[in-house]
Design a protein around this motif. Structure first.
Motif, PDB file in Angstrom:
ATOM      1  N   ASN A 151       0.845  -1.191   0.000  1.00 29.60           N
ATOM      2  CA  ASN A 151       0.000   0.000   0.000  1.00 29.60           C
ATOM      3  C   ASN A 151       0.882   1.243   0.000  1.00 29.60           C
ATOM      4  OD1 ASN A 151      -2.529  -1.238   0.021  1.00 29.60           O
ATOM      5  ND2 ASN A 151      -2.463  -1.526   2.240  1.00 29.60           N
ATOM      6  N   ILE A 178       0.811   5.769  -0.105  1.00 29.92           N
ATOM      7  CA  ILE A 178       0.035   7.002   0.035  1.00 29.92           C
ATOM      8  C   ILE A 178       0.761   8.100  -0.731  1.00 29.92           C
ATOM      9  CG2 ILE A 178      -0.896   8.746   1.598  1.00 29.92           C
ATOM     10  CD1 ILE A 178      -0.997   6.678   3.796  1.00 29.92           C
ATOM     11  N   GLN A 194       5.366   2.288   3.822  1.00 26.99           N
ATOM     12  CA  GLN A 194       5.768   1.837   5.148  1.00 26.99           C
ATOM     13  C   GLN A 194       7.234   1.415   5.126  1.00 26.99           C
ATOM     14  OE1 GLN A 194       2.266  -0.783   5.314  1.00 26.99           O
ATOM     15  NE2 GLN A 194       1.930  -0.036   7.388  1.00 26.99           N
ATOM     16  N   TRP A 216       9.598   6.948   3.593  1.00 28.94           N
ATOM     17  CA  TRP A 216       8.983   6.185   4.683  1.00 28.94           C
ATOM     18  C   TRP A 216       8.558   7.119   5.809  1.00 28.94           C
ATOM     19  CZ3 TRP A 216      11.308   6.504   9.429  1.00 28.94           C
ATOM     20  CH2 TRP A 216      12.670   6.818   9.477  1.00 28.94           C
ATOM     21  N   LEU A 224       3.399   8.087  12.433  1.00 28.61           N
ATOM     22  CA  LEU A 224       3.215   7.315  11.206  1.00 28.61           C
ATOM     23  C   LEU A 224       2.206   6.185  11.381  1.00 28.61           C
ATOM     24  CD1 LEU A 224       6.916   7.192   9.994  1.00 28.61           C
ATOM     25  CD2 LEU A 224       5.031   8.451   8.939  1.00 28.61           C
ATOM     26  N   GLU A 225       2.153   5.607  12.572  1.00 28.17           N
ATOM     27  CA  GLU A 225       1.176   4.538  12.802  1.00 28.17           C
ATOM     28  C   GLU A 225      -0.238   5.071  12.624  1.00 28.17           C
ATOM     29  OE1 GLU A 225       1.695   2.547  16.480  1.00 28.17           O
ATOM     30  OE2 GLU A 225       3.726   1.831  16.028  1.00 28.17           O
ATOM     31  N   TRP A 242      -1.096   5.538   8.899  1.00 26.63           N
ATOM     32  CA  TRP A 242      -1.389   4.305   8.172  1.00 26.63           C
ATOM     33  C   TRP A 242      -2.615   3.568   8.700  1.00 26.63           C
ATOM     34  CZ3 TRP A 242       0.343   3.085   3.615  1.00 26.63           C
ATOM     35  CH2 TRP A 242       1.557   3.618   3.172  1.00 26.63           C
ATOM     36  N   ARG A 243      -3.084   3.955   9.886  1.00 30.50           N
ATOM     37  CA  ARG A 243      -4.185   3.212  10.492  1.00 30.50           C
ATOM     38  C   ARG A 243      -5.463   3.334   9.668  1.00 30.50           C
ATOM     39  NH1 ARG A 243      -4.078   5.481  15.513  1.00 30.50           N
ATOM     40  NH2 ARG A 243      -2.172   4.281  15.902  1.00 30.50           N
ATOM     41  N   PRO A 285      -6.124   5.733   6.613  1.00 34.25           N
ATOM     42  CA  PRO A 285      -5.951   6.833   5.672  1.00 34.25           C
ATOM     43  C   PRO A 285      -7.198   7.042   4.829  1.00 34.25           C
ATOM     44  CG  PRO A 285      -4.808   4.875   4.895  1.00 34.25           C
ATOM     45  CD  PRO A 285      -5.306   4.559   6.272  1.00 34.25           C
ATOM     46  N   LEU A 295      -5.334   6.259  -1.789  1.00 35.87           N
ATOM     47  CA  LEU A 295      -5.112   6.648  -0.403  1.00 35.87           C
ATOM     48  C   LEU A 295      -4.464   8.025  -0.350  1.00 35.87           C
ATOM     49  CD1 LEU A 295      -3.759   3.326   1.200  1.00 35.87           C
ATOM     50  CD2 LEU A 295      -6.097   4.200   1.166  1.00 35.87           C
TER      51      LEU A 295
END
Length: 404
Positions: A111, A113, A141, A193, A206-207, A210-211, A213, A224
């Motif tokens: 994935n 973004i 990521q 990243w 960052l978590e 990505w949780r 988006p 995304l």
């Protein structure tokens, strides 16, 4: 947005015209302002080149064609229109390439973004042709960035040699990503990243990014994207990183605020304080207000009044952004940059982090040092002494040439 207020801040008619074309407002008022400034402009070569320098040719051209096409000098109008069409064609080409990459990454279980580029053009400007961009910024990521780079290589991309020496892992770690060029030279991709180095005082969760988006429809695909609040904080940090040398970075902020009516200002104030980037955030908002007349919520003004340094910095940037003063010497520019970065941080620990970064930059050897004086492995420790000498020489040399 108060167009007349923003244009009064800039004494030169040509610069005021650029601002009037770059900001939204009531159509009748804006049309009158643009036409008045067009009639008062005498240096159209400057208008054309300043629009290019500030990355707002597309906005300026669009505004002039709608509101003052009959009174803009023909030669300047043709140059602007030609550049507008070239930018629109390139943006469409890059958007198509981005969608292909997203589809291919997804097929390999990665994935991504995308941010800035086509996504920001569509979500904040409402038209992919109205924002100027040259590359594709893609967030991946961290555990997937090596694999993503390998896939890009398989698809006809290559990295600069300077980033692949030593395996490239140090560059990925220090620069938070790596760059790729398609072999035909038509597309540049920046894999990230994370966003901006810690020494600049910008640390995103960052978590959380990505949780969940959000996604935006682009070319029949759901792509995304970053939450609007994260995007706004990033744009303020990005402009500060480049010391707001180009108007397009301020325009990005104004456009996000214009198109995102439901911004969570309480979250923005809380997050920016937690990150230690509140002054950076306030600086971007103040510039959007001072230069483009963007209105800010009362609660934000109350918080900004507690940080007068952001006002001082914003006023200095407004005075310099269209300055015709001679360029600084390399030495003066270096000191000016470092002083700006230190003042843009509100926490002492972030200032110390930046000073540690400067110390490392001064002492740690680079490829330029090794090319300057090649040393065998047993003597490479001497670069700790040689590097400050080379850096000092590189700063003094341009100044000496200027005196000559």
């Amino acid at each position: 947005m108060n167009i007349s207020r923003s244009t009064r801040l800039i004494p030169r008619n040509e610069d005021a015209l650029l601002l009037a074309c770059a900001v939204k407002g009531a159509e009748k008022e804006k049309r009158e302002t643009v036409r008045r400034l067009v009639s008062q402009c005498t240096n159209w070569d400057y208008v054309v080149e300043a629009a290019r320098h500030h990355g707002i040719t597309a906005l300026v051209t669009s505004s002039l064609e709608r509101r003052a096409a009959d009174i803009v000098p023909r030669k300047s109008s043709e140059i602007l229109s030609r550049r507008f069409r070239a930018n629109a064609a390139r943006n469409l080409f890059l958007t198509r390439e981005l969608l292909l990459l997203i589809r291919e990454f997804g097929a390999h279980g990665i994935n991504v973004i995308p941010f800035k580029g086509p996504v920001l053009a569509i979500t904040a400007y409402g038209n992919v042709a109205l924002r100027e961009f040259l590359d594709l910024d893609i967030l991946v990521q961290k555990e997937h960035i090596v694999r993503a780079g390998q896939l890009l290589t398989q698809w006809g991309y290559q990295q600069p040699v300077s980033q692949t020496s030593g395996g490239g892992s140090s560059h990925v770690e220090s620069q938070l990503g790596c760059d790729f060029w398609r072999k035909d030279g038509r597309v540049s991709v920046e894999l990230h990243w994370s966003f901006i180095q810690r020494w600049l005082g910008f640390q995103v969760d960052l978590e959380a990014v990505w949780r969940t988006p959000p996604s935006v429809p682009i070319g029949g695909m759901n792509v995304l994207s970053l939450p609007a609040e994260t995007m706004l904080l990033y744009l303020c940090a990005h402009g500060t990183k480049h010391r707001w040398r180009r108007l397009c970075w301020v325009v990005d902020i104004a456009q996000v605020m214009e198109h995102e009516a439901a911004l969570d200002w309480d979250k923005l104030l809380k997050t920016s304080k937690h990150m230690g980037s509140r002054r950076t955030f306030f600086l971007g908002l103040r510039l959007a207000h001072f230069l483009l007349g963007v209105e800010l919520p009362h609660k934000v003004w109350l918080e900004m009044e507690k940080d007068p340094t952001s006002t001082t910095l914003a006023q200095k940037i407004c005075a310099d952004i269209f300055s015709s003063e001679p360029a600084e010497t390399a030495t003066a520019a270096g000191w000016s940059k470092d002083w700006f970065y230190l003042r843009a941080k509100e926490r002492w620990q972030d200032r110390l982090r930046y000073l540690r970064y400067l110390a490392g930059w001064l002492l740690l050897p680079s490829q330029k040092d090794r090319r300057w004086i090649p040393l065998p492995a047993s003597l490479r420790w001497l670069y700790i002494v040689l590097r400050p000498i080379r850096v000092a020489c590189s700063m003094i040399r341009p100044r000496s040439r200027a005196r000559a």
